[in-house]
Design an enzyme around this catalytic site. Structure first.
Site, PDB file in Angstrom:
ATOM      1  CE  LYS A  96      -3.886   2.157   0.224  1.00  0.00           C
ATOM      2  NZ  LYS A  96      -3.403   2.883  -0.982  1.00  0.00           N
ATOM      3  CE  LYS A 120       3.953   7.482   5.610  1.00  0.00           C
ATOM      4  NZ  LYS A 120       3.617   8.466   4.554  1.00  0.00           N
ATOM      5  CE  LYS A 132       4.670   7.336  -1.891  1.00  0.00           C
ATOM      6  NZ  LYS A 132       4.045   7.780  -0.629  1.00  0.00           N
ATOM      7  N   GLY A 171      -2.722   8.312  -4.217  1.00  0.00           N
ATOM      8  CA  GLY A 171      -2.046   9.525  -4.679  1.00  0.00           C
ATOM      9  C   GLY A 171      -0.822   9.871  -3.858  1.00  0.00           C
ATOM     10  CG  ASP A 172       3.364  10.967  -2.636  1.00  0.00           C
ATOM     11  OD1 ASP A 172       3.241  10.588  -1.463  1.00  0.00           O
ATOM     12  OD2 ASP A 172       4.306  11.692  -3.004  1.00  0.00           O
ATOM     13  CB  SER A 384      -5.581   4.783   1.918  1.00  0.00           C
ATOM     14  OG  SER A 384      -5.406   5.845   1.018  1.00  0.00           O
TER      15      SER A 384
HETATM   16  N1  GLU Z   1       1.098   9.072  -0.424  1.00  0.00           N
HETATM   17  C1  GLU Z   1       0.531   9.009   0.892  1.00  0.00           C
HETATM   18  C2  GLU Z   1       1.613   8.693   1.903  1.00  0.00           C
HETATM   19  O1  GLU Z   1       2.723   9.117   1.756  1.00  0.00           O
HETATM   20  C3  GLU Z   1      -0.706   8.131   0.967  1.00  0.00           C
HETATM   21  C4  GLU Z   1      -0.552   6.722   0.536  1.00  0.00           C
HETATM   22  C5  GLU Z   1      -1.863   5.942   0.463  1.00  0.00           C
HETATM   23  O2  GLU Z   1      -2.914   6.484   0.786  1.00  0.00           O
HETATM   24  O3  GLU Z   1      -1.790   4.766   0.052  1.00  0.00           O
HETATM   25  O4  GLU Z   1       1.398   8.058   2.908  1.00  0.00           O
END
Ligand code: GLU
Length: 452
Positions: A96, A120, A132, A171-172, A384
């Site tokens: 994820k 995280k 990622k 997203g990011d 998410s």
């Molecule tokens: N890009 C976000 C992060 O850095 C969210 C990642 C997600 O929702 O999967 O955690």
């Protein structure tokens, strides 16, 4: 029993090896350093973690995919970008993590983000692994049609690697609701499946969760508030500096304002805006989300209270709280020294790894409460995971319910980091607390599941 310093020597050797095996990936080296330099106490205390190969497996992604993304611009010219998906660790659940579209993206950047994401996601307690992805595509100045064609080409390769039980992107930087829409459409077309849980950050009418857009920023402010409570203070009346002007920054400012703080700045790559009356969110949202413009337009339209400082550093503005919400390494040693001189009480990371290691040490030595991104900005990925839960149950929750769950998760992450730091003789050190607590969860699952 191995001592902490013997263990640290072993970890230092491993770090040297990581640098040799992964040349020209400075961001990944930095992320690995930041974690491994805090693990000695837990590895020394629990012999099972010293098992040969455990940490070596943890720093090696399970799978790395790199692919060509050809697309046609509005003039019919063929453009070629590079796409990435790093599936880092699935011991706790499906990979994820977000997708980043930005010209600075390369394998090392995606690996640093994927590595951070493992810990995280573990801290959320929601059963999600770490991954990622992204591309060096720059969406700025591109038409909707160009962004759509790019997303379709990107998904034409990515679809074979992802799935609701396998890998769930979101997203990011550079990937928001518009991009997730185009990516989801192409996935649905290729697979002929309505598989809502394959992507998160979807639109609210077609499987998205309420509060997902707000979650990273809201969560970071809740984390900052929890750190302030430990010092016997709240956010009421505090002045806050926020960097960035994307999704994370906007909803950080919104929550700060709701809790009585005065958020006076935002920024982008051209400079920053300081607004003594507090950032007017309606105006900022209009410029950034509707017009996709730059922050100087904010100062032009806001009137006397605001000014735009071209090329300056947002950290020069005196404040009680600093919430870096733009990108990696945006807050360096000099910026930290300025913040400390100006009496900052807490720094909480909305972006991923925005504070350089030297700056983190300086802030901690000065007694500033420091919330590392893998704890402080976990609210985004946590919601998410709640979006995935709603998709699997074919239901949708109210905004109030999602916000309550988010608040509970952030409180519990704060408590976990705080208690873990105390347990390992580092009271008030949220970096050590977050790294060790995240590591314990992932390492226990990896040990239980054998050498894979
Ligand atoms: N890009 C976000 C992060 O850095 C969210 C990642 C997600 O929702 O999967 O955690």
């Amino acid at each position: 029993m191995t001592t902490r310093s013997e263990t640290q020597t072993t970890l230092d050797h491993l770090l040297t090896e990581i640098e040799h095996r992964n040349p020209a990936q400075p961001e990944f080296h930095q992320a690995a350093h930041e974690v491994l330099e805090t693990l000695a106490p837990v590895v020394a205390a629990r012999p099972e973690y010293a098992e040969p190969g455990l940490i070596e497996r943890l720093v090696e992604p399970e799978r790395q995919v790199i692919f060509r993304v050809p697309w046609q611009d509005d003039q019919g010219r063929v453009r070629v970008n590079r796409g990435f998906r790093v599936e880092f660790n699935s011991a706790l659940g499906p990979y994820k993590g977000g997708l980043r579209f930005h010209p600075s993206v390369n394998l090392g950047v995606i690996k640093f983000l994927g590595f951070e994401q493992i810990f995280k996601n573990a801290l959320t307690g929601l059963g999600i692994g770490g991954g990622k992805g992204g591309s060096d595509f720059d969406p700025h100045g591109r038409s909707d049609a160009e962004v759509m064609r790019f997303c379709q080409s990107f998904m034409t390769e990515l679809y074979r690697h992802i799935g609701e039980h396998t890998d769930v992107p979101a997203g990011d930087i550079g990937v928001g609701g518009r991009e997730i829409g185009y990516l989801f459409g192409q996935y649905r077309r290729i697979t002929n499946r309505w598989e809502a849980g394959v992507l998160t950050g979807k639109g609210r009418g077609w499987g998205g969760s309420l509060i997902r857009p707000e979650a990273t920023g809201y969560g970071n402010v809740l984390f900052a508030a929890a750190m302030m409570r430990e010092r016997g203070e709240d956010l009421e009346g505090q002045t806050a500096v926020v960097s960035g002007s994307g999704n994370v920054a906007i909803y950080t400012i919104e929550k700060l304002t709701a809790l009585g703080a005065n958020a006076v700045t935002c920024s982008d790559s051209s400079g920053y805006v300081v607004d003594e009356k507090g950032i007017d969110l309606d105006l900022l949202k209009q410029i950034k989300e509707v017009e996709r413009g730059r922050v100087d337009a904010y100062a032009e339209r806001r009137g006397a209270s605001a000014r735009f400082v071209p090329g300056g550093s947002v950290w020069d503005v005196p404040a009680d709280l600093a919430l870096p919400s733009a990108t990696q390494n945006e807050l360096d040693e000099n910026a930290a020294a300025t913040l400390i001189r100006n009496g900052v009480k807490a720094v909480s990371e909305g972006a991923n790894m925005p504070t350089t290691p030297e700056a983190v040490h300086l802030l901690q030595q000065a007694g500033v409460a420091f919330g590392p991104g893998k704890a402080a900005n976990a609210g985004g990925v946590a919601v998410s995971a709640l979006e995935m839960a709603q998709n699997h149950a074919r239901t949708s929750w109210t905004a109030t319910r999602v916000e309550e769950e988010l608040a509970d998760i952030m409180t519990s992450i704060h408590t976990t980091c705080h208690e873990t730091a105390e347990r390992y003789d580092a009271p008030g050190d949220y970096v050590t607390g977050a790294n060790i607590a995240g590591f314990e969860r992932v390492a226990d699952a990896m040990l239980a599941q054998g050498v894979i």
